[in-house]
Design a protein around this motif. Structure first.
Motif, PDB file in Angstrom:
ATOM      1  N   ALA A 189       0.819  -1.199   0.000  1.00  0.00           N
ATOM      2  CA  ALA A 189       0.000   0.000   0.000  1.00  0.00           C
ATOM      3  C   ALA A 189       0.867   1.269   0.000  1.00  0.00           C
ATOM      4  O   ALA A 189       1.982   1.279   0.500  1.00  0.00           O
ATOM      5  CB  ALA A 189      -0.911  -0.004   1.231  1.00  0.00           C
ATOM      6  N   ASP A 190       0.313   2.327  -0.552  1.00  0.00           N
ATOM      7  CA  ASP A 190       0.961   3.627  -0.537  1.00  0.00           C
ATOM      8  C   ASP A 190      -0.096   4.665  -0.131  1.00  0.00           C
ATOM      9  O   ASP A 190      -1.052   4.893  -0.875  1.00  0.00           O
ATOM     10  CB  ASP A 190       1.526   3.948  -1.921  1.00  0.00           C
ATOM     11  CG  ASP A 190       2.324   5.256  -1.924  1.00  0.00           C
ATOM     12  OD1 ASP A 190       2.726   5.702  -0.827  1.00  0.00           O
ATOM     13  OD2 ASP A 190       2.523   5.812  -3.023  1.00  0.00           O
ATOM     14  N   PRO A 191       0.011   5.287   1.066  1.00  0.00           N
ATOM     15  CA  PRO A 191       1.127   5.172   2.012  1.00  0.00           C
ATOM     16  C   PRO A 191       1.166   3.794   2.666  1.00  0.00           C
ATOM     17  O   PRO A 191       0.188   3.066   2.624  1.00  0.00           O
ATOM     18  CB  PRO A 191       0.804   6.263   3.050  1.00  0.00           C
ATOM     19  CG  PRO A 191      -0.676   6.370   3.016  1.00  0.00           C
ATOM     20  CD  PRO A 191      -1.060   6.150   1.579  1.00  0.00           C
ATOM     21  N   PRO A 192       2.306   3.456   3.279  1.00  0.00           N
ATOM     22  CA  PRO A 192       2.440   2.141   3.899  1.00  0.00           C
ATOM     23  C   PRO A 192       1.456   1.960   5.045  1.00  0.00           C
ATOM     24  O   PRO A 192       0.955   2.936   5.612  1.00  0.00           O
ATOM     25  CB  PRO A 192       3.891   2.129   4.397  1.00  0.00           C
ATOM     26  CG  PRO A 192       4.264   3.567   4.521  1.00  0.00           C
ATOM     27  CD  PRO A 192       3.509   4.278   3.440  1.00  0.00           C
ATOM     28  N   PRO A 193       1.152   0.718   5.417  1.00  0.00           N
ATOM     29  CA  PRO A 193       0.196   0.453   6.483  1.00  0.00           C
ATOM     30  C   PRO A 193       0.641   1.101   7.792  1.00  0.00           C
ATOM     31  O   PRO A 193       1.829   1.204   8.094  1.00  0.00           O
ATOM     32  CB  PRO A 193       0.205  -1.074   6.596  1.00  0.00           C
ATOM     33  CG  PRO A 193       0.763  -1.558   5.311  1.00  0.00           C
ATOM     34  CD  PRO A 193       1.706  -0.502   4.834  1.00  0.00           C
ATOM     35  N   GLN A 194      -0.346   1.557   8.539  1.00  0.00           N
ATOM     36  CA  GLN A 194      -0.074   2.095   9.858  1.00  0.00           C
ATOM     37  C   GLN A 194       0.055   0.951  10.851  1.00  0.00           C
ATOM     38  O   GLN A 194       0.211  -0.198  10.477  1.00  0.00           O
ATOM     39  CB  GLN A 194      -1.192   3.067  10.244  1.00  0.00           C
ATOM     40  CG  GLN A 194      -1.363   4.217   9.260  1.00  0.00           C
ATOM     41  CD  GLN A 194      -0.102   5.046   9.087  1.00  0.00           C
ATOM     42  OE1 GLN A 194       0.497   5.481  10.075  1.00  0.00           O
ATOM     43  NE2 GLN A 194       0.322   5.253   7.851  1.00  0.00           N
ATOM     44  N   GLY A 195      -0.017   1.270  12.143  1.00  0.00           N
ATOM     45  CA  GLY A 195       0.156   0.259  13.163  1.00  0.00           C
ATOM     46  C   GLY A 195      -1.071  -0.614  13.325  1.00  0.00           C
ATOM     47  O   GLY A 195      -1.985  -0.607  12.503  1.00  0.00           O
ATOM     48  N   PRO A 196      -1.128  -1.375  14.404  1.00  0.00           N
ATOM     49  CA  PRO A 196      -2.260  -2.265  14.648  1.00  0.00           C
ATOM     50  C   PRO A 196      -3.546  -1.477  14.879  1.00  0.00           C
ATOM     51  O   PRO A 196      -3.517  -0.324  15.328  1.00  0.00           O
ATOM     52  CB  PRO A 196      -1.836  -3.023  15.911  1.00  0.00           C
ATOM     53  CG  PRO A 196      -0.857  -2.117  16.592  1.00  0.00           C
ATOM     54  CD  PRO A 196      -0.125  -1.433  15.487  1.00  0.00           C
ATOM     55  N   VAL A 197      -4.672  -2.111  14.589  1.00  0.00           N
ATOM     56  CA  VAL A 197      -5.961  -1.462  14.819  1.00  0.00           C
ATOM     57  C   VAL A 197      -6.377  -1.571  16.282  1.00  0.00           C
ATOM     58  O   VAL A 197      -7.188  -0.781  16.759  1.00  0.00           O
ATOM     59  CB  VAL A 197      -7.047  -2.056  13.904  1.00  0.00           C
ATOM     60  CG1 VAL A 197      -6.714  -1.780  12.449  1.00  0.00           C
ATOM     61  CG2 VAL A 197      -7.212  -3.563  14.124  1.00  0.00           C
ATOM     62  N   MET A 198      -5.824  -2.553  17.002  1.00  0.00           N
ATOM     63  CA  MET A 198      -6.094  -2.686  18.431  1.00  0.00           C
ATOM     64  C   MET A 198      -4.877  -3.267  19.136  1.00  0.00           C
ATOM     65  O   MET A 198      -4.158  -4.079  18.561  1.00  0.00           O
ATOM     66  CB  MET A 198      -7.302  -3.611  18.690  1.00  0.00           C
ATOM     67  CG  MET A 198      -8.646  -3.031  18.328  1.00  0.00           C
ATOM     68  SD  MET A 198     -10.029  -4.095  18.868  1.00  0.00           S
ATOM     69  CE  MET A 198      -9.910  -5.428  17.674  1.00  0.00           C
ATOM     70  N   GLN A 199      -4.658  -2.843  20.371  1.00  0.00           N
ATOM     71  CA  GLN A 199      -3.666  -3.451  21.248  1.00  0.00           C
ATOM     72  C   GLN A 199      -4.385  -3.933  22.498  1.00  0.00           C
ATOM     73  O   GLN A 199      -5.052  -3.150  23.174  1.00  0.00           O
ATOM     74  CB  GLN A 199      -2.571  -2.450  21.617  1.00  0.00           C
ATOM     75  CG  GLN A 199      -1.771  -1.962  20.424  1.00  0.00           C
ATOM     76  CD  GLN A 199      -0.599  -1.095  20.844  1.00  0.00           C
ATOM     77  OE1 GLN A 199       0.144  -1.444  21.755  1.00  0.00           O
ATOM     78  NE2 GLN A 199      -0.425   0.039  20.166  1.00  0.00           N
ATOM     79  N   LEU A 200      -4.268  -5.230  22.787  1.00  0.00           N
ATOM     80  CA  LEU A 200      -4.982  -5.839  23.909  1.00  0.00           C
ATOM     81  C   LEU A 200      -3.982  -6.097  25.025  1.00  0.00           C
ATOM     82  O   LEU A 200      -3.046  -6.885  24.861  1.00  0.00           O
ATOM     83  CB  LEU A 200      -5.641  -7.152  23.457  1.00  0.00           C
ATOM     84  CG  LEU A 200      -6.430  -7.079  22.130  1.00  0.00           C
ATOM     85  CD1 LEU A 200      -7.027  -8.442  21.799  1.00  0.00           C
ATOM     86  CD2 LEU A 200      -7.503  -6.009  22.175  1.00  0.00           C
ATOM     87  N   ARG A 201      -4.199  -5.431  26.153  1.00  0.00           N
ATOM     88  CA  ARG A 201      -3.245  -5.530  27.264  1.00  0.00           C
ATOM     89  C   ARG A 201      -3.965  -5.927  28.540  1.00  0.00           C
ATOM     90  O   ARG A 201      -4.884  -5.239  28.977  1.00  0.00           O
ATOM     91  CB  ARG A 201      -2.512  -4.200  27.462  1.00  0.00           C
ATOM     92  CG  ARG A 201      -1.643  -3.808  26.269  1.00  0.00           C
ATOM     93  CD  ARG A 201      -0.818  -2.567  26.573  1.00  0.00           C
ATOM     94  NE  ARG A 201       0.019  -2.190  25.444  1.00  0.00           N
ATOM     95  CZ  ARG A 201       1.236  -2.685  25.208  1.00  0.00           C
ATOM     96  NH1 ARG A 201       1.747  -3.597  26.039  1.00  0.00           N
ATOM     97  NH2 ARG A 201       1.934  -2.296  24.163  1.00  0.00           N
ATOM     98  N   SER A 202      -3.528  -7.060  29.094  1.00  0.00           N
ATOM     99  CA  SER A 202      -4.012  -7.499  30.396  1.00  0.00           C
ATOM    100  C   SER A 202      -3.098  -8.570  30.968  1.00  0.00           C
ATOM    101  O   SER A 202      -3.008  -8.730  32.173  1.00  0.00           O
ATOM    102  CB  SER A 202      -5.444  -8.035  30.303  1.00  0.00           C
ATOM    103  OG  SER A 202      -5.899  -8.485  31.553  1.00  0.00           O
ATOM    104  N   HIS A 203      -2.423  -9.307  30.098  1.00  0.00           N
ATOM    105  CA  HIS A 203      -1.484 -10.324  30.556  1.00  0.00           C
ATOM    106  C   HIS A 203      -0.315  -9.668  31.289  1.00  0.00           C
ATOM    107  O   HIS A 203       0.075  -8.530  30.981  1.00  0.00           O
ATOM    108  CB  HIS A 203      -0.962 -11.149  29.383  1.00  0.00           C
ATOM    109  CG  HIS A 203      -1.955 -12.122  28.829  1.00  0.00           C
ATOM    110  ND1 HIS A 203      -2.416 -13.203  29.548  1.00  0.00           N
ATOM    111  CD2 HIS A 203      -2.570 -12.170  27.614  1.00  0.00           C
ATOM    112  CE1 HIS A 203      -3.271 -13.895  28.787  1.00  0.00           C
ATOM    113  NE2 HIS A 203      -3.381 -13.289  27.619  1.00  0.00           N
ATOM    114  N   ILE A 204       0.245 -10.397  32.244  1.00  0.00           N
ATOM    115  CA  ILE A 204       1.384  -9.879  33.013  1.00  0.00           C
ATOM    116  C   ILE A 204       2.657 -10.683  32.725  1.00  0.00           C
ATOM    117  O   ILE A 204       3.617 -10.617  33.484  1.00  0.00           O
ATOM    118  CB  ILE A 204       1.062  -9.854  34.518  1.00  0.00           C
ATOM    119  CG1 ILE A 204       0.715 -11.259  35.027  1.00  0.00           C
ATOM    120  CG2 ILE A 204      -0.065  -8.872  34.805  1.00  0.00           C
ATOM    121  CD1 ILE A 204       0.542 -11.337  36.533  1.00  0.00           C
ATOM    122  N   ALA A 205       2.623 -11.426  31.638  1.00  0.00           N
ATOM    123  CA  ALA A 205       3.800 -12.153  31.155  1.00  0.00           C
ATOM    124  C   ALA A 205       3.621 -12.376  29.655  1.00  0.00           C
ATOM    125  O   ALA A 205       2.594 -12.002  29.070  1.00  0.00           O
ATOM    126  CB  ALA A 205       3.975 -13.474  31.905  1.00  0.00           C
ATOM    127  N   GLY A 206       4.606 -12.990  29.038  1.00  0.00           N
ATOM    128  CA  GLY A 206       4.579 -13.168  27.597  1.00  0.00           C
ATOM    129  C   GLY A 206       3.359 -13.929  27.110  1.00  0.00           C
ATOM    130  O   GLY A 206       2.870 -14.852  27.754  1.00  0.00           O
TER     131      GLY A 206
END
Length: 404
Positions: A189-206
């Motif tokens: 794509a032009d312009p190049p793809p942006q970042g993720p549409v969602m970031q899911l955070r709740s885990h406290i380890a990998g």
């Protein structure tokens, strides 16, 4: 006393009967018997060339077609429209299946691009996606010289797991996060793809594995939990204290999911409610991978074995032995074929009907194998040695003739 002369007349019943009956008789034979029948006479050879006989032989093989279970042909005239080259199809598919056994693959391609270990992969006919310790996700074009067409950067740690479908790519990382990416973005794509549409955070380890259904994203972690997320908006639906040790793998099948843990257990859950259903016990050490499909659960362990379970009863149906180290990854696409990758640096191909290893690919990787997947004609593996290997089993075959 006068001598009686007896004259014997040998009749060829296939040529004496109406052709429809002769073909019905021959339709009871499998492919090997048809081949032998063709040697009887020129007339029999002509009969055995009939495409409907080879259609029958093709469809008799479990897993060769997505069609419903085969049945004996009853009205030959009804089948005459749209006949395909069934004899050629049978011959090509037979050659392909032989290559998944002792004859092995025909060609191997090495994909270079990641700068560190490659932990995870998924592919279809056109697209391969890989995730790496170098913190990137790469897209590879499987139709055009295996080019890398897109690189996603966003995680602050190793990309340990990924799953994608037509809508989303979901990745999990040692940075404790799950990211959801838009798959509709063109690779160049032009312009190049942006970042993720969602970031899911709740885990406290990998985050060690992810899975998806139409409405839900599921993640599991070194923090011993499974988390279920609303796929539409990223809301955390529930957190399950699933195991006593890290949850290394999960997979969804219908309304149920399985998890595999370092505590040595496979657990079965209801996806919609998060309720525990039952456990599967029998491995002697921690588990690294699990598959759930066609009323089969398959698990790989640090005890060097693969076990197959009945999800309805928790019974261990069979145990596969042959790896010399931890079984790190499994892929079961249906039918009777299972592939596995191990810290013993090998990829093995198993026949689940016979409970045996048909082929061991020993010369591809020079270190631990982290992930492996297969389809009808390809096997792709990735490992600690930074290698992505595409094992092609049918480069010289017409793939349009391999499935009914």
């Amino acid at each position: 006393m006068p001598t009686t002369c007896v004259s014997l007349v040998l009749l060829d019943f296939l040529t004496e009967l109406p052709p429809e009956l002769s073909l019905q008789i021959l339709s009871q034979l499998d492919a090997e018997s048809l081949t032998r029948a063709a040697l009887v006479s020129r007339d029999w050879h002509g009969f055995t060339l009939d495409p409907l006989l080879w259609r029958q032989a093709f469809l008799q093989h479990n897993g060769w077609s997505s069609s419903s279970p085969t049945h004996r042909l009853s009205t030959w005239d009804d089948m005459m429209a749209g006949i395909r080259p069934w004899r050629t199809m049978y011959q090509q598919r037979h050659r392909l299946e032989k290559r998944w056994t002792a004859n092995g693959p025909k060609t191997v391609h090495y994909l270079n691009g990641h700068s560190d270990s490659v932990y995870c992969l998924q592919f279809n006919d056109d697209l391969l996606v890989t995730g790496s310790r170098d913190r990137t996700v790469k897209f590879w074009d499987l139709r055009d010289d295996y080019r890398c067409t897109r690189t996603l950067a966003g995680h602050e740690g190793s990309v340990l797991c990924l799953k994608y479908d037509a809508r989303h790519l979901v990745t999990g990382s040692s940075d404790f996060s799950v990211m959801v990416w838009d798959m509709d973005q063109p690779p160049e794509a032009d312009p190049p793809p942006q970042g993720p549409v969602m970031q899911l955070r709740s885990h406290i380890a990998g985050v060690l594995d992810v899975a998806m259904s139409d409405q839900t994203i599921v993640s599991c972690s070194k923090d011993c939990t499974i988390k279920l997320w609303n796929r539409a908006n990223g809301d955390l639906l529930r957190s399950i204290p699933a195991h006593r040790r890290p949850v290394n793998a999960i997979q969804i099948s219908g309304h149920q999911m399985v998890s595999a843990s370092g505590d040595g257990l496979v657990n079965l859950w209801d996806v919609e409610t998060g309720n525990y259903i039952r456990s599967f016990e029998g491995h002697l050490s921690g588990l690294a991978c699990v598959q759930f499909k066609d009323n089969r659960i398959l698990s790989g362990s640090n005890d060097k074995t693969i076990k197959m379970w009945d999800p309805r009863t928790s019974e261990c149906v069979s145990t596969l032995t042959g790896h010399q180290d931890l079984v790190r990854t499994l892929h079961y696409a249906g039918g009777q074929r299972l592939v596995s990758g191990s810290y013993d640096q090998t990829v093995k191909i198993w026949d689940l009907a016979a409970n045996k290893c048909n082929l061991s690919l020993d010369n591809g990787h020079s270190s631990w194998v982290f992930d492996v997947q297969c389809d009808l004609t390809r096997l792709i593996s990735a490992g600690q040695d930074q290698k992505i290997l595409v094992w092609e089993f049918a480069p010289d075959l017409d793939d349009t003739l391999l499935v009914a």
